[in-house]
Design a protein around this motif. Structure first.
Motif, PDB file in Angstrom:
ATOM      1  N   ALA A  91     100.005 102.049  52.934  1.00 57.61           N
ATOM      2  CA  ALA A  91      98.698 102.087  53.599  1.00 57.61           C
ATOM      3  C   ALA A  91      98.571 103.336  54.462  1.00 57.61           C
ATOM      4  N   THR A  92      99.660 103.715  55.110  1.00 59.01           N
ATOM      5  CA  THR A  92      99.648 104.924  55.937  1.00 59.01           C
ATOM      6  C   THR A  92      99.367 106.151  55.079  1.00 59.01           C
ATOM      7  N   LEU A  93     100.025 106.236  53.934  1.00 58.65           N
ATOM      8  CA  LEU A  93      99.811 107.366  53.030  1.00 58.65           C
ATOM      9  C   LEU A  93      98.373 107.389  52.516  1.00 58.65           C
ATOM     10  N   SER A  94      97.847 106.215  52.161  1.00 59.96           N
ATOM     11  CA  SER A  94      96.497 106.164  51.601  1.00 59.96           C
ATOM     12  C   SER A  94      95.453 106.632  52.605  1.00 59.96           C
ATOM     13  N   ARG A  95      95.696 106.349  53.894  1.00 55.38           N
ATOM     14  CA  ARG A  95      94.738 106.769  54.912  1.00 55.38           C
ATOM     15  C   ARG A  95      94.731 108.282  55.099  1.00 55.38           C
ATOM     16  N   ARG A  96      95.771 108.943  54.649  1.00 50.76           N
ATOM     17  CA  ARG A  96      95.840 110.394  54.786  1.00 50.76           C
ATOM     18  C   ARG A  96      95.080 111.117  53.676  1.00 50.76           C
ATOM     19  N   PHE A  97      94.652 110.369  52.636  1.00 51.43           N
ATOM     20  CA  PHE A  97      93.850 110.969  51.588  1.00 51.43           C
ATOM     21  C   PHE A  97      92.389 110.919  52.009  1.00 51.43           C
ATOM     22  N   ALA A  98      91.769 112.095  52.130  1.00 50.37           N
ATOM     23  CA  ALA A  98      90.359 112.182  52.525  1.00 50.37           C
ATOM     24  C   ALA A  98      90.054 111.145  53.600  1.00 50.37           C
ATOM     25  N   PRO A  99      90.696 111.224  54.772  1.00 46.56           N
ATOM     26  CA  PRO A  99      90.593 110.164  55.777  1.00 46.56           C
ATOM     27  C   PRO A  99      89.173 109.827  56.188  1.00 46.56           C
ATOM     28  N   GLN A 100      88.299 110.839  56.292  1.00 42.70           N
ATOM     29  CA  GLN A 100      86.927 110.559  56.709  1.00 42.70           C
ATOM     30  C   GLN A 100      86.210 109.720  55.654  1.00 42.70           C
ATOM     31  N   LEU A 101      86.404 110.086  54.374  1.00 39.25           N
ATOM     32  CA  LEU A 101      85.787 109.331  53.289  1.00 39.25           C
ATOM     33  C   LEU A 101      86.305 107.899  53.269  1.00 39.25           C
ATOM     34  N   MET A 102      87.613 107.730  53.417  1.00 38.57           N
ATOM     35  CA  MET A 102      88.197 106.399  53.365  1.00 38.57           C
ATOM     36  C   MET A 102      87.752 105.543  54.541  1.00 38.57           C
ATOM     37  N   THR A 103      87.475 106.173  55.676  1.00 38.31           N
ATOM     38  CA  THR A 103      87.049 105.428  56.860  1.00 38.31           C
ATOM     39  C   THR A 103      85.606 104.964  56.743  1.00 38.31           C
ATOM     40  N   VAL A 104      84.716 105.871  56.389  1.00 34.64           N
ATOM     41  CA  VAL A 104      83.291 105.523  56.360  1.00 34.64           C
ATOM     42  C   VAL A 104      82.884 104.856  55.057  1.00 34.64           C
ATOM     43  N   GLY A 105      83.707 105.018  54.013  1.00 35.16           N
ATOM     44  CA  GLY A 105      83.307 104.525  52.702  1.00 35.16           C
ATOM     45  C   GLY A 105      83.351 103.022  52.536  1.00 35.16           C
ATOM     46  N   ARG A 106      84.294 102.362  53.214  1.00 33.21           N
ATOM     47  CA  ARG A 106      84.487 100.933  52.980  1.00 33.21           C
ATOM     48  C   ARG A 106      83.242 100.099  53.286  1.00 33.21           C
ATOM     49  N   PRO A 107      82.614 100.239  54.461  1.00 33.65           N
ATOM     50  CA  PRO A 107      81.412  99.432  54.709  1.00 33.65           C
ATOM     51  C   PRO A 107      80.259  99.758  53.771  1.00 33.65           C
ATOM     52  N   VAL A 108      80.181 101.010  53.340  1.00 37.79           N
ATOM     53  CA  VAL A 108      79.128 101.380  52.379  1.00 37.79           C
ATOM     54  C   VAL A 108      79.352 100.651  51.059  1.00 37.79           C
ATOM     55  N   LEU A 109      80.606 100.588  50.619  1.00 38.02           N
ATOM     56  CA  LEU A 109      80.912  99.892  49.370  1.00 38.02           C
ATOM     57  C   LEU A 109      80.682  98.394  49.485  1.00 38.02           C
ATOM     58  N   THR A 110      81.012  97.829  50.636  1.00 47.70           N
ATOM     59  CA  THR A 110      80.796  96.394  50.838  1.00 47.70           C
ATOM     60  C   THR A 110      79.314  96.056  50.707  1.00 47.70           C
ATOM     61  N   GLU A 111      78.471  96.862  51.333  1.00 40.56           N
ATOM     62  CA  GLU A 111      77.029  96.632  51.249  1.00 40.56           C
ATOM     63  C   GLU A 111      76.531  96.839  49.823  1.00 40.56           C
ATOM     64  N   LEU A 112      77.030  97.863  49.150  1.00 47.94           N
ATOM     65  CA  LEU A 112      76.618  98.133  47.775  1.00 47.94           C
ATOM     66  C   LEU A 112      76.992  96.984  46.849  1.00 47.94           C
ATOM     67  N   ALA A 113      78.195  96.453  47.013  1.00 51.36           N
ATOM     68  CA  ALA A 113      78.644  95.334  46.181  1.00 51.36           C
ATOM     69  C   ALA A 113      77.764  94.104  46.398  1.00 51.36           C
ATOM     70  N   ASP A 114      77.457  93.800  47.644  1.00 49.67           N
ATOM     71  CA  ASP A 114      76.648  92.622  47.943  1.00 49.67           C
ATOM     72  C   ASP A 114      75.207  92.784  47.458  1.00 49.67           C
ATOM     73  N   ARG A 115      74.682  93.994  47.550  1.00 52.91           N
ATOM     74  CA  ARG A 115      73.297  94.222  47.142  1.00 52.91           C
ATOM     75  C   ARG A 115      73.126  94.159  45.621  1.00 52.91           C
ATOM     76  N   THR A 116      74.180  94.509  44.886  1.00 56.72           N
ATOM     77  CA  THR A 116      74.079  94.544  43.418  1.00 56.72           C
ATOM     78  C   THR A 116      74.793  93.382  42.746  1.00 56.72           C
ATOM     79  N   GLN A 117      75.577  92.625  43.540  1.00 58.41           N
ATOM     80  CA  GLN A 117      76.422  91.560  42.992  1.00 58.41           C
ATOM     81  C   GLN A 117      77.315  92.087  41.873  1.00 58.41           C
ATOM     82  N   ALA A 118      77.897  93.248  42.152  1.00 57.79           N
ATOM     83  CA  ALA A 118      78.805  93.898  41.214  1.00 57.79           C
ATOM     84  C   ALA A 118      79.972  94.482  41.999  1.00 57.79           C
ATOM     85  N   THR A 119      81.007  94.899  41.293  1.00 64.28           N
ATOM     86  CA  THR A 119      82.140  95.564  41.929  1.00 64.28           C
ATOM     87  C   THR A 119      81.767  97.013  42.216  1.00 64.28           C
ATOM     88  N   SER A 120      81.880  97.426  43.472  1.00 64.00           N
ATOM     89  CA  SER A 120      81.535  98.797  43.843  1.00 64.00           C
ATOM     90  C   SER A 120      82.804  99.624  43.971  1.00 64.00           C
TER      91      SER A 120
END
Length: 226
Positions: free
Chosen positions: A68-97
């Motif tokens: 998990a530590t290593l994964s957070r070092r990959f594009a850290p800003q994208l990985m930080t802000v991306g998760r809530p965006v994907l959660t909303e996208l998945a719920d809005r489309t009822q699909a895997t985002s």
């Protein structure tokens, strides 16, 4: 291409363990690698000493916290802000985002979120790889690149539409929609080409999926810029 055998086996072990949520036995790792159990034990012991895997009381091997530590070092800003965006996208489309990135000739899934209450789930996991020219995520990335006489019809169509739409290219019955992330200085500076989208088995409201995927791309762009 020459490879270092021991390192190759260690990385293959990490990949194998990552696909088994309930963990695996060292004997199963040995079978997967085609090596003697003693070698598998040494590989697991080395990975364990670096926190990349951990063994429970029953001897089952799972990914360790250091991954998990290593994964957070990959594009850290994208990985930080991306998760809530994907959660909303998945719920809005009822699909895997998902968010995927280009790595050589492959497309790699770096984030996945599943819709709550989703009945059928596709086998699309973080770390999964597939050819860049197959599947909606890779096609969306290719469509963001300058035109080339070698572009496939799928890439040309995705570039014209501003999104990619595929049916069954990576998994039978799966429908995917993806939008390339472009004009984002934080990603461009890191040399990262990425796309965001959704995939689902069975029916998909493609108009809504396109609309929501585009909105997710806009939101990601704004968050990464801010």
């Amino acid at each position: 291409m020459s490879t270092l055998q021991t390192l190759d086996r260690g990385l293959r072990t990490l990949d194998f363990v990552s696909l088994q949520p309930s963990g695996v036995l060292v004997s199963e790792i040995a079978d997967e690698l085609g090596v003697h159990r003693a070698i598998a034990y040494r590989i697991v012991g080395t990975l364990e000493s670096h926190g990349l895997v951990a063994r429970d009381e029953g001897g089952r091997v799972r990914l360790g916290a250091a991954v998990a530590t290593l994964s957070r070092r990959f594009a850290p800003q994208l990985m930080t802000v991306g998760r809530p965006v994907l959660t909303e996208l998945a719920d809005r489309t009822q699909a895997t985002s998902f968010v995927s990135v280009a790595e050589g000739d492959e497309c790699v899934v770096v984030m996945v979120e599943e819709a709550r209450g989703q009945a059928l789930r596709v086998s699309y996991q973080e770390g999964a790889r597939h050819p860049l020219h197959r599947g909606a995520p890779g096609l969306a990335i290719l469509a963001t690149r300058p035109e080339s006489p070698h572009d496939s019809e799928d890439v040309r169509t995705a570039r014209e539409r501003g999104y990619s739409l595929t049916h069954g290219q990576l998994q039978a019955g799966a429908i995917g929609v993806s939008v390339g992330l472009v004009g984002i200085p934080a990603l461009e500076a890191a040399g990262i080409e990425a796309s965001v989208g959704v995939v689902v088995l069975g029916g998909l409201d493609t108009e809504r999926a396109v609309r929501e995927s585009r909105a997710a791309a806009v939101r990601l762009s704004a968050l990464l810029a801010g």
